[in-house]
Scaffold this motif. Sequence first.
Motif, PDB file in Angstrom:
ATOM      1  N   ASP B  11       0.873  -1.165   0.000  1.00 15.91           N
ATOM      2  CA  ASP B  11       0.000   0.000   0.000  1.00 15.91           C
ATOM      3  C   ASP B  11       0.912   1.217   0.000  1.00 15.91           C
ATOM      4  OD1 ASP B  11      -1.563   2.124   0.536  1.00 15.91           O
ATOM      5  OD2 ASP B  11      -2.538   1.271   2.320  1.00 15.91           O
ATOM      6  N   ALA B  12       0.935   1.946  -1.111  1.00 11.56           N
ATOM      7  CA  ALA B  12       1.928   3.006  -1.303  1.00 11.56           C
ATOM      8  C   ALA B  12       1.887   4.023  -0.167  1.00 11.56           C
ATOM      9  CB  ALA B  12       1.700   3.699  -2.643  1.00 11.56           C
ATOM     10  N   THR B  13       0.699   4.428   0.228  1.00  8.00           N
ATOM     11  CA  THR B  13       0.597   5.444   1.290  1.00  8.00           C
ATOM     12  C   THR B  13       1.153   4.903   2.600  1.00  8.00           C
ATOM     13  OG1 THR B  13      -1.574   5.690   0.283  1.00  8.00           O
ATOM     14  CG2 THR B  13      -0.973   7.243   2.020  1.00  8.00           C
ATOM     15  N   ALA B  14       0.762   3.670   2.914  1.00  9.37           N
ATOM     16  CA  ALA B  14       1.189   3.096   4.185  1.00  9.37           C
ATOM     17  C   ALA B  14       2.700   2.933   4.216  1.00  9.37           C
ATOM     18  CB  ALA B  14       0.501   1.755   4.400  1.00  9.37           C
ATOM     19  N   TRP B  16       5.148   4.591   2.168  1.00 13.66           N
ATOM     20  CA  TRP B  16       6.014   5.748   1.909  1.00 13.66           C
ATOM     21  C   TRP B  16       5.631   6.997   2.700  1.00 13.66           C
ATOM     22  CZ3 TRP B  16      10.406   4.947  -0.587  1.00 13.66           C
ATOM     23  CH2 TRP B  16      10.498   3.784  -1.379  1.00 13.66           C
ATOM     24  N   VAL B  17       4.352   7.159   3.060  1.00 10.59           N
ATOM     25  CA  VAL B  17       3.935   8.419   3.677  1.00 10.59           C
ATOM     26  C   VAL B  17       3.709   8.267   5.182  1.00 10.59           C
ATOM     27  CG1 VAL B  17       2.260  10.284   3.598  1.00 10.59           C
ATOM     28  CG2 VAL B  17       2.856   9.063   1.510  1.00 10.59           C
ATOM     29  N   ASP B  18       3.008   7.194   5.553  1.00 15.43           N
ATOM     30  CA  ASP B  18       2.598   7.058   6.952  1.00 15.43           C
ATOM     31  C   ASP B  18       3.732   7.107   7.966  1.00 15.43           C
ATOM     32  OD1 ASP B  18       0.098   7.085   6.100  1.00 15.43           O
ATOM     33  OD2 ASP B  18      -0.398   4.989   6.563  1.00 15.43           O
ATOM     34  N   LYS B  21       4.550  10.618   8.517  1.00 13.38           N
ATOM     35  CA  LYS B  21       3.447  11.367   9.095  1.00 13.38           C
ATOM     36  C   LYS B  21       3.301  11.040  10.570  1.00 13.38           C
ATOM     37  CE  LYS B  21      -0.600  12.275   6.193  1.00 13.38           C
ATOM     38  NZ  LYS B  21      -1.630  11.420   5.593  1.00 13.38           N
ATOM     39  N   HIS B 275      11.953   2.021   3.987  1.00 11.68           N
ATOM     40  CA  HIS B 275      10.582   1.799   3.536  1.00 11.68           C
ATOM     41  C   HIS B 275      10.306   0.342   3.199  1.00 11.68           C
ATOM     42  CE1 HIS B 275       9.416   5.898   3.865  1.00 11.68           C
ATOM     43  NE2 HIS B 275      10.534   6.273   3.271  1.00 11.68           N
TER      44      HIS B 275
END
Lengths: 510, 328
Positions: B11-14, B16-18, B21, B275
């Motif tokens: 899950d790209a958001t989970a 790379w971003v989460d 954040k 990541h």
Amino acid sequence: MSKRGKFLFQSLEPRTPLRVVGLLVFLFCISLGSSSSYGDQIGDLVQSDWKAQFWRFLSLKDPAVRAALLGSATLGALCGALGSFIVVRRWALLGDTLSHAALPGVALGFLWSMKKDPWTIFIGATLAGIVGAALSSGIRRTTKLKEDAALGMTLASFFALGIALISMTQHLPDADKSGLEQFLFGQAAAMNDDDIRLILIAGVVVFAGLILFYKELLLTSFDPGFARSTGAPVKIAQHGLTLALSFSIVVSLQAVGVALVSALLITPASAAYLLTDRMKRMVWMSALFGAFAGVVGAFGSFLQTKAPTGPFIVMGATMMFALAFLLGPKHGWVPRRWRRWTQSQKIRSENLLKAIYQTLEKDEGGISDDGAAWLSILRRKKIPEKKLWKELKALERSGLVTVTGDRARPDIFFTPEGKRHAMEIVRNHRLWELYLTHSANFPADHVHDDAEKIEHLLGEEMVRRLEKLLNHATLDPHGRPIPSLEDLEESRSESELAPKSGAAGYQGTG
Amino acid sequence: MDFLEWIPAYDATAVWVDPWKMDFWGSLYVTLTGMFIVLSCGWVGVYLILRRLALVGDAISHSVLPGLVIALLIAGKVTSTAMFLGALVAGVVTTALIEFLHGASRTKPDAAIGVSFTFLFALGVILVNSFAGSIDLDADCVLHGELIHVAMEVFDPESVVTAFGVEWPMTLVRMAGVTVVTVALILVFYKELLVSSFDAGLAASLGYRPRWIHYGLMIMLSWVIVSAFESVGAILVIAMLILPGATAYLWVQRLPALLVLTTVFSPIISLGGYHLGVWLNCSIAAAMALAAAILFLITWVIEPKNGLIRQGWTRWKAFLSMRQAEVR
């Protein structure tokens, strides 16, 4: 295959290995017998004091001890025998790479069945090892990177993959994940029936392979070029050996662990390599040392059930290596040092004898006429007085000279024995000088240094031939007399006549 | 449970971003530490590859363990000085032992390396297990380390350094210092290292003493290893040592370019590894080593001059032209 190659093949007789097959079959039978009664693991045994534990271990009463002992000794022998081929081929670090490369295979095999099943782990680890070997040879062939970098990279990448996989299994909900870490350092006590069966099967297969293809392996290990020219299967031997290597590494993982399995391959074989020059003997010795290391490891595991076994096995193997390295009769460090030391002692004492002889010859006597003067010897030798005095005392102890008078102005006399020895050395020296000027046309002022070295090495037979060649000449190129055989005989008869304490001084010879 | 089901969904958001954040500082600490480790190890590793000492690096990364344990036992607690001295002694002892075994008997160099490092490592493991109570080392951690601990260090007031108005974990600060010193040393002795790596004879004739340089490099190597030890472990440190330099070596061959490219790789490997670790939910140190391996694999395949694709293409063209010649 050429005629010569065939001859070579036949001359390497494969008879003795049959004995090992017998031994292995015997061990296998024992294991079948014991596996039925094999119940407890070593960890369940009651702890008592150290000595009692030792006897208990030796008495082999516990089936668990028997099993661990059998397993680790067999795989020690297996890795040791295989290791001797690894060492002579300089593949030592391939073993290390393969063992680390097997780790992701272990993890994958575990993930396949979701429990610690020896068979899937065995298959996974072997496959991973083979992929690792192929990858590192691929890197070497298609890039500019050298072998060491290729091996190191494969080792580290596969190990990283393995650690990543193992750490992933820790988060799995319904897996029986206990004991996967034991593959890092090994735990002989945790070996179960299947593990031991696997070790024995691998042992039989690999030993059978070694025995059947011994000639091919031997030939391709030492002279691949010649092996290729005789039509021996170099490539196949290489691949077969890699396969056998990953087999044995994989079966050893449970007992020794990924990190240290390469020691079981390299160290016993390196020890054997220092003790013998014959391949067959090396294989046997190495197998024996490996088995010993396995026994040490099993004992360590028996004593300290919490501690991993691998390090103990390595310590056992290193002990053998250290002994071979230090005390090996031919290549050992201490005997070689000793030989060098005695040799230099001999040369030093012979040089001093020669100096005394020359002093007497020049008639540089001391207080009493027929003893050699300490000062002229000192002048001649040009080394510190203290050192020379020690050498002189050593000569006196070995009965070659007698020393009278005080330390400041001693007189030195030859014993008959010492005189003969000195004459021999002087004769060798002058004979060789004469030989060089006479037969090899050296100028007379260029021969001394060479003779200085060879005088300690010439044997009696060589001297006779030189004398004959030079027509029993009596004077050397510098006009000094060469002691002849008769002179020596004379001094010998003198020694029979003279009383033991009597010393013979210089008598003009020649 | 099905095979392969254990690989988490991507899950790209989970991935790379989460992490950034949710815990910006924690992610920063981990990636920066990783970057410094890759950088310092990579710079030393370039010389290991050029001097064909990759496996001596392997050996020393194992054998710093007993040095470390003994130093910690003597010092009584974990201090940087004790660790440095232990690593220094271990590096020198290993190098000397390998030379002695090889020089004083007919043991081949590869076997000498194998015998000495397995012995020293086994000794270290036994010591760790025997004195597990009195020193803060764990045998499994010795092999693979745990980089994520860096992020937790800030919760312990004793291992925090405040700089630029921000609290930094001790490990990160130490690793940064090690990197600066390593890079500075390599730059100061650039000429000596260069000449002795490529032409030992010339180095000797210029009065550089190749042997001293060799020992100096080995000491530096053990120092870098021991600093990275706690975070990435004995064996993964080999990945950090060899992989960046080897990857760079496929692109360029000039020494300055190798060093620059290794520097460029270090943040890529560190971030990629972080990541990857977040996605697979596995050991971050192992994931960083994996990222370095993946970077190497990609280079190996696509590198324009000598990559596998190029080699295959050349061979295919040769095959085609040969067939054409046959047709004619």
